[in-house]
Write an enzyme that holds these catalytic residues in place. Structure first.
Site, PDB file in Angstrom:
ATOM      1  N   LYS A 163     -46.218  -3.317 -47.125  1.00 14.39           N
ATOM      2  CA  LYS A 163     -45.051  -3.170 -46.317  1.00 14.39           C
ATOM      3  C   LYS A 163     -44.402  -1.918 -46.541  1.00 14.39           C
ATOM      4  O   LYS A 163     -44.092  -1.320 -47.672  1.00 14.39           O
ATOM      5  CB  LYS A 163     -44.040  -4.102 -46.900  1.00 14.39           C
ATOM      6  CG  LYS A 163     -42.679  -4.117 -45.950  1.00 14.39           C
ATOM      7  CD  LYS A 163     -41.288  -4.656 -46.471  1.00 14.39           C
ATOM      8  CE  LYS A 163     -40.522  -3.528 -47.213  1.00 14.39           C
ATOM      9  NZ  LYS A 163     -39.942  -2.494 -46.272  1.00 14.39           N
ATOM     10  N   VAL A 197     -34.364  -0.689 -56.949  1.00 15.10           N
ATOM     11  CA  VAL A 197     -34.969  -1.566 -56.506  1.00 15.10           C
ATOM     12  C   VAL A 197     -36.466  -1.845 -57.281  1.00 15.10           C
ATOM     13  O   VAL A 197     -36.932  -2.886 -57.683  1.00 15.10           O
ATOM     14  CB  VAL A 197     -35.635  -1.077 -54.917  1.00 15.10           C
ATOM     15  CG1 VAL A 197     -36.531  -2.113 -54.280  1.00 15.10           C
ATOM     16  CG2 VAL A 197     -34.365  -0.906 -54.151  1.00 15.10           C
ATOM     17  N   GLU A 216     -43.439   3.760 -59.294  1.00 13.20           N
ATOM     18  CA  GLU A 216     -43.401   5.175 -59.378  1.00 13.20           C
ATOM     19  C   GLU A 216     -41.813   5.363 -59.059  1.00 13.20           C
ATOM     20  O   GLU A 216     -41.520   5.182 -57.531  1.00 13.20           O
ATOM     21  CB  GLU A 216     -44.427   5.792 -58.383  1.00 13.20           C
ATOM     22  CG  GLU A 216     -44.951   7.069 -58.644  1.00 13.20           C
ATOM     23  CD  GLU A 216     -45.153   7.189 -60.059  1.00 13.20           C
ATOM     24  OE1 GLU A 216     -44.315   7.890 -60.746  1.00 13.20           O
ATOM     25  OE2 GLU A 216     -46.175   6.517 -60.674  1.00 13.20           O
ATOM     26  N   CYS A 266     -39.536  12.857 -55.140  1.00 15.55           N
ATOM     27  CA  CYS A 266     -39.279  12.459 -56.455  1.00 15.55           C
ATOM     28  C   CYS A 266     -39.785  13.689 -57.462  1.00 15.55           C
ATOM     29  O   CYS A 266     -39.183  13.812 -58.447  1.00 15.55           O
ATOM     30  CB  CYS A 266     -39.967  11.231 -56.923  1.00 15.55           C
ATOM     31  SG  CYS A 266     -41.783  11.194 -56.625  1.00 15.55           S
ATOM     32  N   GLN A 295     -29.133   8.174 -45.907  1.00 16.10           N
ATOM     33  CA  GLN A 295     -29.435   9.407 -47.145  1.00 16.10           C
ATOM     34  C   GLN A 295     -28.536  10.621 -46.814  1.00 16.10           C
ATOM     35  O   GLN A 295     -27.959  11.263 -47.809  1.00 16.10           O
ATOM     36  CB  GLN A 295     -30.910   9.682 -46.922  1.00 16.10           C
ATOM     37  CG  GLN A 295     -31.908   8.579 -47.102  1.00 16.10           C
ATOM     38  CD  GLN A 295     -31.849   8.273 -48.853  1.00 16.10           C
ATOM     39  OE1 GLN A 295     -31.297   7.190 -49.189  1.00 16.10           O
ATOM     40  NE2 GLN A 295     -31.790   9.356 -49.624  1.00 16.10           N
ATOM     41  N   GLU A 326     -30.373  12.067 -59.789  1.00 16.63           N
ATOM     42  CA  GLU A 326     -31.369  12.192 -58.720  1.00 16.63           C
ATOM     43  C   GLU A 326     -30.521  12.240 -57.128  1.00 16.63           C
ATOM     44  O   GLU A 326     -29.926  11.228 -56.949  1.00 16.63           O
ATOM     45  CB  GLU A 326     -32.333  11.443 -58.734  1.00 16.63           C
ATOM     46  CG  GLU A 326     -33.520  11.897 -57.449  1.00 16.63           C
ATOM     47  CD  GLU A 326     -34.792  10.642 -57.646  1.00 16.63           C
ATOM     48  OE1 GLU A 326     -34.529   9.685 -57.332  1.00 16.63           O
ATOM     49  OE2 GLU A 326     -35.761  11.429 -57.367  1.00 16.63           O
TER      50      GLU A 326
HETATM   51  C1  UN1 Z   1     -45.691  15.206 -54.081  1.00 16.22           C
HETATM   52  O1  UN1 Z   1     -44.793  16.215 -54.864  1.00 16.22           O
HETATM   53  O2  UN1 Z   1     -46.478  16.009 -53.355  1.00 16.22           O
HETATM   54  O3  UN1 Z   1     -42.238   9.924 -53.679  1.00 16.22           O
HETATM   55  C2  UN1 Z   1     -45.940  14.103 -54.250  1.00 16.22           C
HETATM   56  C3  UN1 Z   1     -42.391  10.911 -54.066  1.00 16.22           C
HETATM   57  C4  UN1 Z   1     -43.578  11.133 -54.994  1.00 16.22           C
HETATM   58  C5  UN1 Z   1     -44.848  11.938 -54.390  1.00 16.22           C
HETATM   59  C6  UN1 Z   1     -44.850  13.250 -54.451  1.00 16.22           C
HETATM   60  N1  UN1 Z   1     -44.002   9.642 -55.489  1.00 16.22           N
HETATM   61  O4  UN1 Z   1     -41.809  11.827 -53.844  1.00 16.22           O
END
Ligand code: UN1
Length: 480
Positions: free
Chosen positions: A176, A233, A251, A285, A332, A382
Site C-alpha cells: 500500500k 502511525v 523507519e 527523514c 503538510q 521533526e
Molecule cells: C534519503 O535521504 O535519500 O523517508 C533517503 C525518508 C527516508 C529516506 C531518506 N526513509 O526520508
C-alpha cells in the site's frame, strides 16, 4: 496494463481491476489539477490481495533465486528506460524538482539492480559440527507474505527498497503506497508485472489509511510488516502487530544535525547544510534541521546561509529554474506553518522566510531561525519542511551533547578537516548514519540504512542488512 488514460485500478493476483470509488491524485504545485484517479481499495480487496499473496507464496519460494533475480533485472531495465516519464509524474504528484525526481527514478532502478545481483550471492554458512559425519549449515527462508506500507516523500525509491529485497528473498507482497503518491507505485508494479513476476507475488492496493489501514496491518495472513512513515502511525502498527508475533520493521523520523567546526571549508559547510535542509522541501527523514556551529564562525556561516536561503527559487518542481518545490499537501503545508507559529512563540530570531510563499500551490518560504535553543520545540521536533534552526556550541563535545539530545537518531553530519574530530564524531554520534563532509540525507543501495533511538525499530534496510528482516534463518544438521 493498467487502465486507459489517467484512471488506474488495483493490481491483485496479476490482474488490474476496479475498486470502489475514486482517489484523486492532485498536483501540490497546482492543487486544482487532477493528475490521475485511482481505485479506492476496501477491506474486501485487502482480503483478496492477501489471499492472492498467500496462494503465490509456495511457488515463489521455490522459484530459484537466479530466476527471481532475472525478473528484478528486467524490471530495473524497464524503470531505467522510463525514468524521464516516471520523473515527470513523480514531480507532478509529489512536488519535488525534476532534477530530484530524475535522481529518484534512477535510484529505484539501481535498487532493483542491486537486489537482482544479491539473488546470485552466497547465502548462509557452512559450520563445523561437534558430531562426526555431519554437515551443519544455515539457510535463509522467506517469511511468507509481507505487508509493505510506504510514504509519499520518496514515492518510488522507498517502495523499491522494500519490495526488491522482499521479492529477492522469496516473499510475496501486499503493497500500500501513500494515497498522495499512487502513480509512482503503479509504475513500479507495472515494471515488475511486465518483467514477468508471477500472478499474486506482488499485489498493489491504492486507498485511504482510514479505510484499509487496520485491515492491512492486522490481517491474519500478514507474516511481516515493513513501514516507513510517521512515528505515531509506526508505533501504533508495532503495538498491534508485535503481540501477535508479526515481524515489524519501522523507519521513522529524524531531527538531523550538521555540526560545523572552526576549521571547516565554509562554502562546503553552507552548501551541504542548505542541500540537507531545503532539497525536497525538507521533506525527508534525513533532512538537516539543526546546524550547530562554532561561535568563531557563526556570523560568517549565518550570513551565507541566510543569503543562500533567500536565493532559492520556490515554485513548481516541473520548472527547470525551481530549487524548492511545494509541500506535498495542504495538510503538510499547514503543519509546517503551525511550526512557524511555534517558532514565533518561542522567540527565535527569524533570519529568512517565515511564511507561505507566493503561488497557488502548497508553497512555504525556505526559513532559517537563529539562536534556537536545543531544548525548544523547534530544536527537538521533526518539522518535515524547509526550516533550519541555527545553534552554537563551543567545542565538539558540547556540539555532540546537543546533537544527541533529541529522541531521534537517524543521521548526523560533521564538517571538518580534523581527522581526530571526525573519528570522535563517528564514535559518539547517536545515529544510524554518520556523514563527515557530506550532507545528512542520502543512502546508497549497497549500504545499510536506518536509525538509532526512536528513529526506527532498530532493523536496517538495504545492502546486506535487508536479508535480516526479510528472512528467517534455518539451521540444518545432516548426519550421514
Ligand atoms: C534519503 O535521504 O535519500 O523517508 C533517503 C525518508 C527516508 C529516506 C531518506 N526513509 O526520508
Amino acid at each position: 496494463m493498467t487502465r486507459n488514460g489517467t484512471s488506474f485500478g488495483l493490481f491483485i493476483d496479476g490482474r488490474w481491476r476496479d475498486g470502489d470509488g475514486a482517489l484523486e491524485n492532485r498536483n501540490p504545485a497546482a492543487p486544482g489539477e487532477v493528475i490521475s484517479t485511482h481505485a479506492l481499495a476496501t477491506p474486501a480487496d485487502v482480503d483478496e490481495a492477501y489471499a492472492a499473496a498467500r496462494a503465490a507464496a509456495p511457488g515463489w519460494r521455490r522459484t530459484s533465486p537466479i530466476a527471481r533475480g532475472e525478473i528484478l533485472y528486467r524490471a530495473a531495465a524497464l524503470l531505467a528506460e522510463r525514468a524521464d516519464a516516471i520523473a515527470a509524474e513523480l514531480t507532478a504528484e509529489e512536488g519535488k524538482t525534476l532534477a530530484e525526481a530524475r535522481g529518484e527514478a534512477g535510484r529505484a532502478a539501481a535498487i532493483l539492480r542491486f537486489f537482482a545481483g544479491e539473488c546470485a550471492q552466497p547465502m548462509g554458512d557452512v559450520l563445523p559440527s561437534a558430531a562426526e559425519r555431519t554437515l551443519l549449515y544455515t539457510a535463509r527462508e522467506p517469511l511468507g507474505v509481507v505487508c509493505v506500507i510506504t510514504p509519499w516523500n520518496f514515492p518510488i525509491a522507498i517502495p523499491a527498497w522494500k519490495i526488491a529485497p522482499a521479492l529477492a528473498y522469496g516473499n510475496t507482497v501486499v503493497f500500500k503506497p501513500s494515497d498522495l503518491t499512487p502513480l509512482c507505485a503503479i509504475r513500479l508494479a507495472e515494471a515488475l508485472g511486465e518483467a514477468g513476476l508471477p500472478a499474486g507475488v506482488l499485489n498493489l492496493l491504492t486507498g485511504m489509511p482510514g479505510q484499509i489501514g487496520d485491515a492491512l496491518t492486522s490481517h491474519a495472513e500478514a507474516d511481516a510488516i515493513s513501514f516507513t512513515g510517521s512515528n505515531p502511525v509506526g508505533r501504533a502498527i508495532q503495538a498491534a502487530a508485535v503481540p501477535r508475533g508479526v515481524k515489524v520493521q519501522l523507519e521513522l523520523g529524524g531531527k538531523n544535525p550538521v555540526i560545523v567546526l572552526p576549521d571547516a571549508d565554509l562554502d562546503l559547510a553552507v552548501d551541504l547544510t542548505m542541500r540537507g535542509a531545503m532539497w525536497s522541501t525538507g521533506q525527508k527523514c534525513t533532512a538537516t534541521s539543526r546546524a550547530i556551529v562554532h561561535p568563531s564562525i557563526a556570523d560568517a556561516f549565518t550570513e551565507r546561509v541566510v543569503a543562500a536561503a533567500r536565493e532559492l527559487r520556490v515554485g513548481d518542481g516541473a520548472a527547470e529554474r525551481t530549487n524548492v518545490g511545494p509541500l506535498v499537501s495542504e495538510r503538510q503545508r499547514d503543519r509546517v506553518l503551525e511550526y512557524l507559529d511555534v517558532a514565533r512563540g518561542e522567540g527565535h530570531e527569524l533570519l529568512a522566510g517565515g511564511g507561505p510563499a507566493d503561488g497557488d500551490g502548497w508553497f512555504v518560504e525556505p526559513t532559517v531561525y537563529g539562536g534556537v535553543g536545543p531544548d525548544s520545540r523547534i530544536g527537538q521536533e521533526e518539522i518535515f519542511g524547509p526550516v533550519l534552526g541555527l545553534m552554537t556550541a563551543g567545542d565538539l563535545d558540547e556540539a555532540l551533547r546537543i546533537a544527541n539530545s533529541v529522541e531521534f537518531g537517524l543521521s548526523a553530519s560533521l564538517i571538518t578537516r580534523d581527522l581526530a574530530a571526525a573519528l570522535a564524531f563517528a564514535r559518539e554520534a547517536e545515529v544510524g548514519v554518520v556523514h563527515v563532509n557530506s550532507e545528512t540525507a542520502g543512502a546508497e543501495p549497497q549500504a545499510p540504512f536506518g536509525g538509532m533511538k526512536r528513529s526506527s525499530s532498530h532493523s536496517r534496510e538495504q545492502g546486506k542488512s535487508a536479508v535480516d528482516f526479510f528472512t528467517d534463518t534455518k539451521t540444518i544438521y545432516i548426519t550421514g
